[in-house]
Design a protein around this motif. Sequence first.
Motif, PDB file in Angstrom:
ATOM      1  N   LEU A  65       0.846  -1.051  -0.060  1.00  0.00           N
ATOM      2  CA  LEU A  65      -0.045   0.029  -0.098  1.00  0.00           C
ATOM      3  C   LEU A  65       0.887   1.060  -0.078  1.00  0.00           C
ATOM      4  O   LEU A  65       0.452   2.222  -0.676  1.00  0.00           O
ATOM      5  CB  LEU A  65      -0.924  -0.054   1.167  1.00  0.00           C
ATOM      6  CG  LEU A  65      -2.257  -0.856   1.120  1.00  0.00           C
ATOM      7  CD1 LEU A  65      -2.757  -0.946   2.405  1.00  0.00           C
ATOM      8  CD2 LEU A  65      -3.047  -0.243  -0.062  1.00  0.00           C
ATOM      9  N   ASN A  66       1.974   1.049   0.475  1.00  0.00           N
ATOM     10  CA  ASN A  66       2.805   2.445   0.827  1.00  0.00           C
ATOM     11  C   ASN A  66       3.213   2.871  -0.672  1.00  0.00           C
ATOM     12  O   ASN A  66       3.370   3.941  -0.883  1.00  0.00           O
ATOM     13  CB  ASN A  66       4.303   1.971   1.588  1.00  0.00           C
ATOM     14  CG  ASN A  66       5.028   3.277   1.723  1.00  0.00           C
ATOM     15  OD1 ASN A  66       4.716   4.137   2.160  1.00  0.00           O
ATOM     16  ND2 ASN A  66       6.209   2.996   1.275  1.00  0.00           N
ATOM     17  N   ALA A  67       3.586   1.854  -1.616  1.00  0.00           N
ATOM     18  CA  ALA A  67       4.017   2.330  -2.885  1.00  0.00           C
ATOM     19  C   ALA A  67       2.753   2.734  -3.822  1.00  0.00           C
ATOM     20  O   ALA A  67       3.195   3.660  -4.359  1.00  0.00           O
ATOM     21  CB  ALA A  67       4.447   0.834  -3.692  1.00  0.00           C
ATOM     22  N   LEU A  68       1.866   2.011  -3.549  1.00  0.00           N
ATOM     23  CA  LEU A  68       0.624   2.588  -4.153  1.00  0.00           C
ATOM     24  C   LEU A  68       0.330   4.163  -3.728  1.00  0.00           C
ATOM     25  O   LEU A  68      -0.077   4.989  -4.606  1.00  0.00           O
ATOM     26  CB  LEU A  68      -0.867   1.853  -3.855  1.00  0.00           C
ATOM     27  CG  LEU A  68      -0.788   0.442  -4.367  1.00  0.00           C
ATOM     28  CD1 LEU A  68      -1.929  -0.454  -3.941  1.00  0.00           C
ATOM     29  CD2 LEU A  68      -0.640   0.377  -5.923  1.00  0.00           C
ATOM     30  N   ALA A  69       0.426   4.151  -2.618  1.00  0.00           N
ATOM     31  CA  ALA A  69       0.244   5.893  -2.165  1.00  0.00           C
ATOM     32  C   ALA A  69       1.376   6.653  -2.539  1.00  0.00           C
ATOM     33  O   ALA A  69       0.917   7.960  -3.052  1.00  0.00           O
ATOM     34  CB  ALA A  69       0.262   5.699  -0.529  1.00  0.00           C
ATOM     35  N   GLN A  70       2.608   6.416  -2.609  1.00  0.00           N
ATOM     36  CA  GLN A  70       3.252   7.062  -3.373  1.00  0.00           C
ATOM     37  C   GLN A  70       3.182   7.574  -4.722  1.00  0.00           C
ATOM     38  O   GLN A  70       3.468   8.758  -5.064  1.00  0.00           O
ATOM     39  CB  GLN A  70       4.952   6.486  -3.207  1.00  0.00           C
ATOM     40  CG  GLN A  70       5.282   6.166  -1.716  1.00  0.00           C
ATOM     41  CD  GLN A  70       5.499   7.407  -1.080  1.00  0.00           C
ATOM     42  OE1 GLN A  70       5.923   8.624  -1.422  1.00  0.00           O
ATOM     43  NE2 GLN A  70       5.361   7.351   0.445  1.00  0.00           N
TER      44      GLN A  70
ATOM     45  N   PRO B 249      -5.630  11.616   0.232  1.00  0.00           N
ATOM     46  CA  PRO B 249      -6.312  10.161   0.501  1.00  0.00           C
ATOM     47  C   PRO B 249      -6.630   9.289  -0.835  1.00  0.00           C
ATOM     48  O   PRO B 249      -6.949   9.623  -1.788  1.00  0.00           O
ATOM     49  CB  PRO B 249      -7.503  10.586   1.034  1.00  0.00           C
ATOM     50  CG  PRO B 249      -7.431  12.186   1.627  1.00  0.00           C
ATOM     51  CD  PRO B 249      -6.401  12.719   0.449  1.00  0.00           C
ATOM     52  N   LEU B 250      -6.638   8.032  -0.407  1.00  0.00           N
ATOM     53  CA  LEU B 250      -6.413   7.210  -1.541  1.00  0.00           C
ATOM     54  C   LEU B 250      -7.125   5.755  -0.965  1.00  0.00           C
ATOM     55  O   LEU B 250      -7.204   5.242   0.125  1.00  0.00           O
ATOM     56  CB  LEU B 250      -5.148   6.721  -1.917  1.00  0.00           C
ATOM     57  CG  LEU B 250      -4.985   5.553  -2.920  1.00  0.00           C
ATOM     58  CD1 LEU B 250      -5.478   6.122  -4.352  1.00  0.00           C
ATOM     59  CD2 LEU B 250      -3.507   5.103  -2.988  1.00  0.00           C
TER      60      LEU B 250
ATOM     61  N   GLU C 204      -2.267  10.239   5.002  1.00  0.00           N
ATOM     62  CA  GLU C 204      -0.964  10.749   5.471  1.00  0.00           C
ATOM     63  C   GLU C 204      -1.142  11.710   6.706  1.00  0.00           C
ATOM     64  O   GLU C 204      -1.944  12.455   6.981  1.00  0.00           O
ATOM     65  CB  GLU C 204      -0.271  11.654   4.559  1.00  0.00           C
ATOM     66  CG  GLU C 204       1.068  11.945   4.809  1.00  0.00           C
ATOM     67  CD  GLU C 204       1.668  13.024   3.947  1.00  0.00           C
ATOM     68  OE1 GLU C 204       2.632  13.605   4.396  1.00  0.00           O
ATOM     69  OE2 GLU C 204       1.584  12.912   2.769  1.00  0.00           O
ATOM     70  N   VAL C 205      -0.120  11.129   7.550  1.00  0.00           N
ATOM     71  CA  VAL C 205      -0.126  11.981   9.002  1.00  0.00           C
ATOM     72  C   VAL C 205       0.288  13.426   8.523  1.00  0.00           C
ATOM     73  O   VAL C 205       1.612  13.578   8.243  1.00  0.00           O
ATOM     74  CB  VAL C 205       0.583  11.444  10.107  1.00  0.00           C
ATOM     75  CG1 VAL C 205       0.748  12.253  11.122  1.00  0.00           C
ATOM     76  CG2 VAL C 205       0.158  10.014  10.358  1.00  0.00           C
TER      77      VAL C 205
ATOM     78  N   LEU D 232       2.186   6.930   6.939  1.00  0.00           N
ATOM     79  CA  LEU D 232       1.054   6.607   6.162  1.00  0.00           C
ATOM     80  C   LEU D 232       0.216   5.619   6.988  1.00  0.00           C
ATOM     81  O   LEU D 232       0.682   4.705   7.568  1.00  0.00           O
ATOM     82  CB  LEU D 232       1.399   6.251   4.995  1.00  0.00           C
ATOM     83  CG  LEU D 232       1.956   7.003   3.764  1.00  0.00           C
ATOM     84  CD1 LEU D 232       2.321   6.271   2.615  1.00  0.00           C
ATOM     85  CD2 LEU D 232       0.941   8.297   3.508  1.00  0.00           C
ATOM     86  N   LEU D 233      -1.073   5.864   7.106  1.00  0.00           N
ATOM     87  CA  LEU D 233      -2.159   4.979   7.978  1.00  0.00           C
ATOM     88  C   LEU D 233      -3.132   4.294   6.888  1.00  0.00           C
ATOM     89  O   LEU D 233      -3.492   5.033   5.994  1.00  0.00           O
ATOM     90  CB  LEU D 233      -2.821   5.786   9.027  1.00  0.00           C
ATOM     91  CG  LEU D 233      -1.884   6.657  10.005  1.00  0.00           C
ATOM     92  CD1 LEU D 233      -2.936   7.415  10.804  1.00  0.00           C
ATOM     93  CD2 LEU D 233      -0.927   5.478  10.731  1.00  0.00           C
TER      94      LEU D 233
END
Length: 429
Positions: free
Chosen positions: A30-35, A40-41, A303-304, A376-377
Motif C-alpha cells: 500500500l505504501n508504494a501505491l500511495a507514493q 487520501p486514496l 498521510e499524517v 501513512l495510515l
Amino acid sequence: MSITSGAAPTTLPPFFTFHNGQLMVEGLALNALAQQHGTPLFVYSKAAILAALGAYQRGLAGRAHQICYAMKANSTLAILQTLVRAGCGLDIVSGGELERALAAGVEPCKIIFSGVGKTRAEMRRALDVGIGCFNVESRAELDVLNEVARSMSLRAPVSVRVNPNVDAKTHPYISTGLKGNKFGIAHEDVVDTYRHAASCAGLRVVGIDCHIGSQITQAEPYLDAMDRILDLVQAIETAGVPIAHIDFGGGLGIDYNGDTPPEADALWLRLLHKLDTRGYGDRKIFIEPGRSLVGNAGVCVTEVLYLKPGEQKNFLIVDAAMNDLPRPAMYQAFHQIVPLAPRSEPTAVWDVVGPVCESGDWLGRDRALAVQAGDLLAVMSAGAYCMSMASNYNTRGRAAELLVDGETATLIRARESATDQLRFESLLP
C-alpha cells in the motif's frame, strides 16, 4: 493476522497482510501505491470482493436465486462491473443509480428498484429499460406506479416491501424493520395491499420483499423476519394472489472491531432449512447484500500531517476527513487504523482527526499509535458507505480509487480537482 510492533494487536481482513514490515493488499504494498497516486486514496481488493460474494453463492447453490448487490454501499463503476461479471444483479435506490447500473453492463431484468421516494420520471425510465422488479414501499407509491405504467401501456413488476417490526439490534440510523422506521408497509396492512396491487391493471405482482437493517451481526433477526414473511406469503396466497419470489434483503454485517457476524453460507444454511421446513423451498430467492460484499475489501490510505499533543487530548491530524470517510461522524462508527509500516517505538494515545472545520471530523478516538508526521495510515474496512457517501465539503476533492487484482493495480477513479468541482457553476455577470 495480529501485529504488536508499535500498535495494539489488530486483526486484518482477508487479503490484507504484513510482509517485510509493509502492509500489503494482495500482492502489492500500500505504501508504494500511495507514493504513486497520493492520498487520501481508496484501495480495494478484487479477490476480497469475489470471496465475499462466493460465500453467498455457495450458500444458495442449487436453489433458484438472484443476488442483487445493493450498490448504495459502493457504486463505483468498476466495483459494479466486477460483481456483474461474477453473476450479480444490482439493487438500486435512485435514477442516478439506475444509470450507473446500466453503464456497468448489468442486464436490466436483473435490476431491483428499492427506496421510499421514487419519482414518476424514475419510474418511467426504469419501465422503459425493463427492470426486473420494483420493491414498493407504500400504498401511494403503488398507485403512482400503476398510473405511470398504464400511461406507457405496460405492467410494472412489483414486490411489496414489508415492515415486519423485527429489531435488527443495530444502530438506529441503519435500522429499517421497526414500526417507527420510514420503510415498508406495516405487517397488518400487507394482505389488503396485495389485494389492491393485484386489482391494478398497470401492476403485475411477482414477489414479496423484506429488509430489516444494516450491519446485522446475529442470525436471529433474519430467522424471525423469515417466519413473519412466510406467514404473510401464506395469507396473501390464501387471498388469491400468488407470490413467485421471496426477497429477504441484505444487511449482514462485517467485522469492524471484533464483530462476529455469521458467515453468509452458514447463515443461508439455516435460513434455507427454515424455508424448507415451512414448505416454501421451491420459491425463487432474491437477496440484496451490500456492505458484506465490499466493506472489508477496501481501505483508505491517509498521510499524517501534524502531531498536536494537548493537555486533555492528543490530536493526530491526517489528510483524510469526514468528507472522505463519513461513517465515524454520522454513526460514531469504529474503523481500525493501522500504520502501513509500524514503528517499534512506544505508542501514544491519539484522536485521529481530519482537516475539515468541524469538531465532528474524526476518524478514530483514543488510538494507540507510534507515528510521526509523514507516516501513512490505513483506515480499514472502508469499502462500504465511504466513497459512495463522500462529499466536497470545504471544497475538498473526492479521493482517487484503485482496484487491486493480484499484482496489478488499476486506477478506477481519478482524483477530483478544484476545476472539476467548479465546472458546473457560473459567476454572476
